[in-house]
Design a protein around this motif. Structure first.
Motif, PDB file in Angstrom:
ATOM      1  N   ASP A   1     -17.072 -28.170  23.191  1.00 32.20           N
ATOM      2  CA  ASP A   1     -17.575 -27.095  22.332  1.00 32.20           C
ATOM      3  C   ASP A   1     -19.020 -27.414  21.957  1.00 32.20           C
ATOM      4  O   ASP A   1     -19.277 -28.306  21.139  1.00 32.20           O
ATOM      5  CB  ASP A   1     -16.694 -26.973  21.084  1.00 32.20           C
TER       6      ASP A   1
ATOM      7  N   VAL B   1     -20.080 -27.172  18.107  1.00 31.70           N
ATOM      8  CA  VAL B   1     -19.522 -28.252  17.295  1.00 31.70           C
ATOM      9  C   VAL B   1     -20.182 -29.583  17.648  1.00 31.70           C
ATOM     10  O   VAL B   1     -20.454 -30.408  16.778  1.00 31.70           O
ATOM     11  CB  VAL B   1     -17.991 -28.323  17.470  1.00 31.70           C
TER      12      VAL B   1
ATOM     13  N   GLU C   1     -12.463 -30.187   9.697  1.00 34.27           N
ATOM     14  CA  GLU C   1     -11.844 -28.877   9.924  1.00 34.27           C
ATOM     15  C   GLU C   1     -12.801 -27.750   9.563  1.00 34.27           C
ATOM     16  O   GLU C   1     -12.862 -26.727  10.251  1.00 34.27           O
ATOM     17  CB  GLU C   1     -10.542 -28.762   9.115  1.00 34.27           C
TER      18      GLU C   1
ATOM     19  N   LEU D   1     -15.503 -34.653  18.686  1.00 37.49           N
ATOM     20  CA  LEU D   1     -16.385 -33.489  18.722  1.00 37.49           C
ATOM     21  C   LEU D   1     -17.596 -33.750  19.609  1.00 37.49           C
ATOM     22  O   LEU D   1     -18.037 -32.865  20.352  1.00 37.49           O
ATOM     23  CB  LEU D   1     -16.840 -33.124  17.309  1.00 37.49           C
TER      24      LEU D   1
ATOM     25  N   LYS E   1     -15.308 -27.410  12.377  1.00 43.80           N
ATOM     26  CA  LYS E   1     -14.770 -26.755  13.565  1.00 43.80           C
ATOM     27  C   LYS E   1     -14.495 -25.276  13.334  1.00 43.80           C
ATOM     28  O   LYS E   1     -14.669 -24.458  14.236  1.00 43.80           O
ATOM     29  CB  LYS E   1     -13.472 -27.459  14.008  1.00 43.80           C
ATOM     30  N   ASN E   2     -14.078 -24.944  12.114  1.00 41.14           N
ATOM     31  CA  ASN E   2     -13.723 -23.556  11.796  1.00 41.14           C
ATOM     32  C   ASN E   2     -14.397 -23.123  10.500  1.00 41.14           C
ATOM     33  O   ASN E   2     -13.727 -22.944   9.474  1.00 41.14           O
ATOM     34  CB  ASN E   2     -12.202 -23.407  11.672  1.00 41.14           C
TER      35      ASN E   2
END
Length: 286
Positions: free
Chosen positions: A221, A224, A183, A216, A186-187
């Motif tokens: 993305d 990522v 997480e 991922l 990703k963020n």
């Protein structure tokens, strides 16, 4: 005239247990502290449990240097039996004894109570003590310690200690820690948190990390994906050499895929798995 043994240099296979009596004799007859410390280092590399009592006696030596090497050697025995004598040095007023004891205790095996004794040192004013404690907890703490370690990670000002904590969380935290780091990847809240995620995931077991990173790597993305592939490039695969493991099947799929970067990363990862599997054979050949 009684012959005495004088150490000029140490050669040959001092890791052979047959060297023990000669190293002990050399230690007893040596008068220089530096020579005795070097001999203690060689004795520690034997990992001989029969030397436990002899090493404990060295903890009473007036020399701080000799005590430090004896503490280190006790840690190298990698036995829970060493905890009690090492704990007495953990509370020493001498920082060198304390730091060496923290490092040695980290080699004595997982124990929740021991982890609770080490945990307060994560708040010490000395950054070296915090760093060594973070490293030691990787061998002592269990998954239940992850929430508290994550909290310490958020508060830690030193980049080196942050990295050590992230690595420890990755090693002991299993899929829960991997999910947390995914997480963050990703963020990311900052460059620092993205770095924590990379270190933590690269320190975890491949059998946990590869399936967690697969969405991922296969996703759209680009940022990522690149981060995930970078982590896979740094992944520790020692002890992960089962050719039929589910995660290896994922890597083999990437190795045959159309994505050039993913394919190159997967091929290198498979080569490292093969090299790790051959490791003991190469050691025996030497």
């Amino acid at each position: 005239k009684v012959k005495t043994l004088r150490v000029v240099r140490i050669e040959g296979d001092v890791d052979d247990l047959r060297a023990t009596p000669y190293l002990i004799q050399a230690y007893e007859e040596a008068t220089l502290e530096g020579i005795r410390c070097k001999l203690l280092q060689s004795i520690g590399r034997l990992h001989d449990p029969a030397l436990f009592g002899w090493l404990v006696l060295r903890l009473k030596d007036p020399s701080i240097g000799i005590q430090c090497f004896a503490i280190w050697a006790l840690g190298e025995l990698r036995t829970p039996r060493a905890r009690n004598p090492l704990l007495r040095k953990l509370w020493s007023a001498n920082p060198f004894l304390q730091m060496t004891a923290i490092d040695a205790l980290g080699k004595t095996g997982r124990d929740r109570e021991l982890a609770s004794w080490l945990d307060p040192f994560l708040q010490d004013n000395d950054v070296q003590i915090r760093f060594l404690t973070a490293k030691a907890l990787a061998g002592v703490a269990g998954p239940d310690a992850v929430p508290e370690l994550l909290d310490r990670l958020r508060q830690e000002p030193s980049l080196d200690v942050q990295e050590a904590l992230a690595g420890t969380i990755g090693q002991i935290g299993g899929s829960v820690a991997a999910g947390h780091f995914i997480e963050l990847l990703k963020n990311p809240l900052s460059q620092a948190t993205e770095h924590w995620a990379g270190v933590g995931l690269a320190s975890a077991k491949a059998s946990i990390v590869v399936p967690a990173l697969a969405p991922l790597v296969d996703g759209s993305d680009f940022r990522v994906k690149v981060s995930a592939l970078r982590i896979l490039s740094d992944l520790d695969v020692s002890g992960e050499d089962d050719p039929h493991a589910a995660w290896i099947a994922i890597v083999r799929r990437w190795a045959k895929g159309a994505d050039l970067v993913a394919r190159q990363t997967a091929v290198r990862l498979l080569e490292r798995v093969e090299t790790a599997a051959r490791g003991p054979e190469r050691t025996m050949d030497r």
